[in-house]
Design an enzyme around this catalytic site. Structure first.
Site, PDB file in Angstrom:
ATOM      1  N   SER A  64       0.910  -1.189   0.011  1.00 21.02           N
ATOM      2  CA  SER A  64       0.110   0.217   0.080  1.00 21.02           C
ATOM      3  C   SER A  64       0.720   1.038  -0.086  1.00 21.02           C
ATOM      4  O   SER A  64       2.028   1.365   0.407  1.00 21.02           O
ATOM      5  CB  SER A  64      -0.985   0.124   1.086  1.00 21.02           C
ATOM      6  OG  SER A  64      -1.719  -1.067   1.496  1.00 21.02           O
TER       7      SER A  64
HETATM    8  N1  SAH Z   1      -0.430  -5.151   4.187  1.00 24.82           N
HETATM    9  C1  SAH Z   1       0.329  -5.388   3.045  1.00 24.82           C
HETATM   10  C2  SAH Z   1      -0.232  -4.993   1.827  1.00 24.82           C
HETATM   11  C3  SAH Z   1      -0.795  -6.247   0.873  1.00 24.82           C
HETATM   12  S1  SAH Z   1      -1.820  -6.132  -0.168  1.00 24.82           S
HETATM   13  C4  SAH Z   1       1.704  -4.525   2.817  1.00 24.82           C
HETATM   14  O1  SAH Z   1       2.016  -3.794   3.885  1.00 24.82           O
HETATM   15  O2  SAH Z   1       2.617  -4.898   1.968  1.00 24.82           O
HETATM   16  C5  SAH Z   1      -3.075  -7.356   0.357  1.00 24.82           C
HETATM   17  C6  SAH Z   1      -2.654  -8.691   0.622  1.00 24.82           C
HETATM   18  O3  SAH Z   1      -3.676  -9.640   1.092  1.00 24.82           O
HETATM   19  C7  SAH Z   1      -2.037  -9.475  -0.308  1.00 24.82           C
HETATM   20  O4  SAH Z   1      -0.605  -9.947  -0.185  1.00 24.82           O
HETATM   21  C8  SAH Z   1      -2.799 -10.701  -0.637  1.00 24.82           C
HETATM   22  O5  SAH Z   1      -2.279 -11.824  -1.019  1.00 24.82           O
HETATM   23  C9  SAH Z   1      -3.532 -10.743   0.644  1.00 24.82           C
HETATM   24  N2  SAH Z   1      -4.858 -11.520   0.752  1.00 24.82           N
HETATM   25  C10 SAH Z   1      -5.846 -11.576  -0.109  1.00 24.82           C
HETATM   26  N3  SAH Z   1      -6.726 -12.287   0.465  1.00 24.82           N
HETATM   27  C11 SAH Z   1      -6.422 -12.933   1.440  1.00 24.82           C
HETATM   28  C12 SAH Z   1      -6.788 -13.700   2.513  1.00 24.82           C
HETATM   29  N4  SAH Z   1      -8.003 -14.176   2.337  1.00 24.82           N
HETATM   30  N5  SAH Z   1      -6.253 -13.948   3.587  1.00 24.82           N
HETATM   31  C13 SAH Z   1      -4.932 -13.691   3.767  1.00 24.82           C
HETATM   32  N6  SAH Z   1      -4.351 -12.690   2.853  1.00 24.82           N
HETATM   33  C14 SAH Z   1      -5.159 -12.338   1.755  1.00 24.82           C
END
Ligand code: SAH
Length: 227
Positions: A64
């Site tokens: 993000s």
């Molecule tokens: N907090 C992260 C943002 C990652 S983007 C950072 O600081 O980089 C969102 C993330 O959610 C992705 O890595 C994606 O794979 C994960 N995601 C999506 N659905 C999910 C689920 N049901 N359980 C766990 N992770 C999930």
């Protein structure tokens, strides 16, 4: 680019976010000044680590934008020693910011951070990043469908969901303590509103929008796609 150069860029970014009113508290400011975002982006994007944008990470996901991380940390109102659940570890950057507030580097370790990631590849990426940046001992990364909550029998003071959900997943509400807060993007697959969901001391749920946002989609049972 040198370590000092990154530090300088980090300071400039924090200055901008304070000026814009995005960073409002000393806790969040310190966390943003301390966590090296350059360790959480793929090598080829390192020079862009302090641009205020999301950046690509493996498995087609994104880290993000810094302003969004700051908005979420402020809304969570994190305190030292709390228990936090993050759904969507991604790069691990947001979890590291939270760790800097819940377990400040210079104090005794209390609190708990569990971060759930659905893609094993990203859990490995995040663990490596967290180790390089010195946060791996404060964050438990678990590979699972986090839309079903954390696969642990504990509840949390704060829950941060960093992927877009169609609605608040019921299992997550069940893992939120009374008096707790959840921050979660809710809407369609393409754009959402960031919601602050508060569970008051009587267990009643209140929610309010903090504004528009765009996140990658939540997968899994309570997400947009089952895979
Ligand atoms: N907090 C992260 C943002 C990652 S983007 C950072 O600081 O980089 C969102 C993330 O959610 C992705 O890595 C994606 O794979 C994960 N995601 C999506 N659905 C999910 C689920 N049901 N359980 C766990 N992770 C999930």
């Amino acid at each position: 680019m040198s370590r000092d150069k990154f530090k300088e860029m980090r300071k400039d970014l924090v200055k901008k976010l304070v000026y814009e009113g995005v960073i409002r508290t000393a806790n969040v400011k310190k966390a943003m000044l301390t966590v090296p975002r350059e360790y959480f982006v793929p090598l080829s994007y390192r020079d862009y680590a302090y641009e205020d944008h999301p950046l690509p990470i493996p498995a087609g996901q994104t880290i993000s934008a810094p302003h969004m991380c700051a908005i979420m940390c402020e809304a969570l109102d994190l305190k030292e020693g709390e228990r936090l659940l993050e759904i969507g570890t991604g790069s691990g950057y947001n979890a590291a910011l939270c760790a800097e507030i819940i377990f400040p580097s210079d104090k005794e370790r209390e609190g708990l951070i569990v971060s759930v990631e659905i893609f094993k590849e990203l859990a490995i990426f995040a663990k490596n990043n967290l180790r390089k940046a010195g946060y791996d001992d404060r964050i438990h990364v678990i590979v699972a469908d986090g839309s079903m909550g954390a696969p642990v029998r504990i509840s949390f003071d704060k829950i941060l969901v960093t992927a877009a959900a169609p609605d608040v997943p019921a299992p997550l509400l069940n893992q939120l303590n009374n008096g707790g807060r959840m921050v979660i993007p809710i809407g369609s697959e393409f754009f959402q509103e960031l919601y602050l969901v508060v569970r008051d001391i009587h267990g009643n749920i209140h929610r309010r929008s903090l504004g528009g946002c765009i996140f990658v989609k939540l997968r899994g049972k309570y997400g947009f796609t089952t895979s």
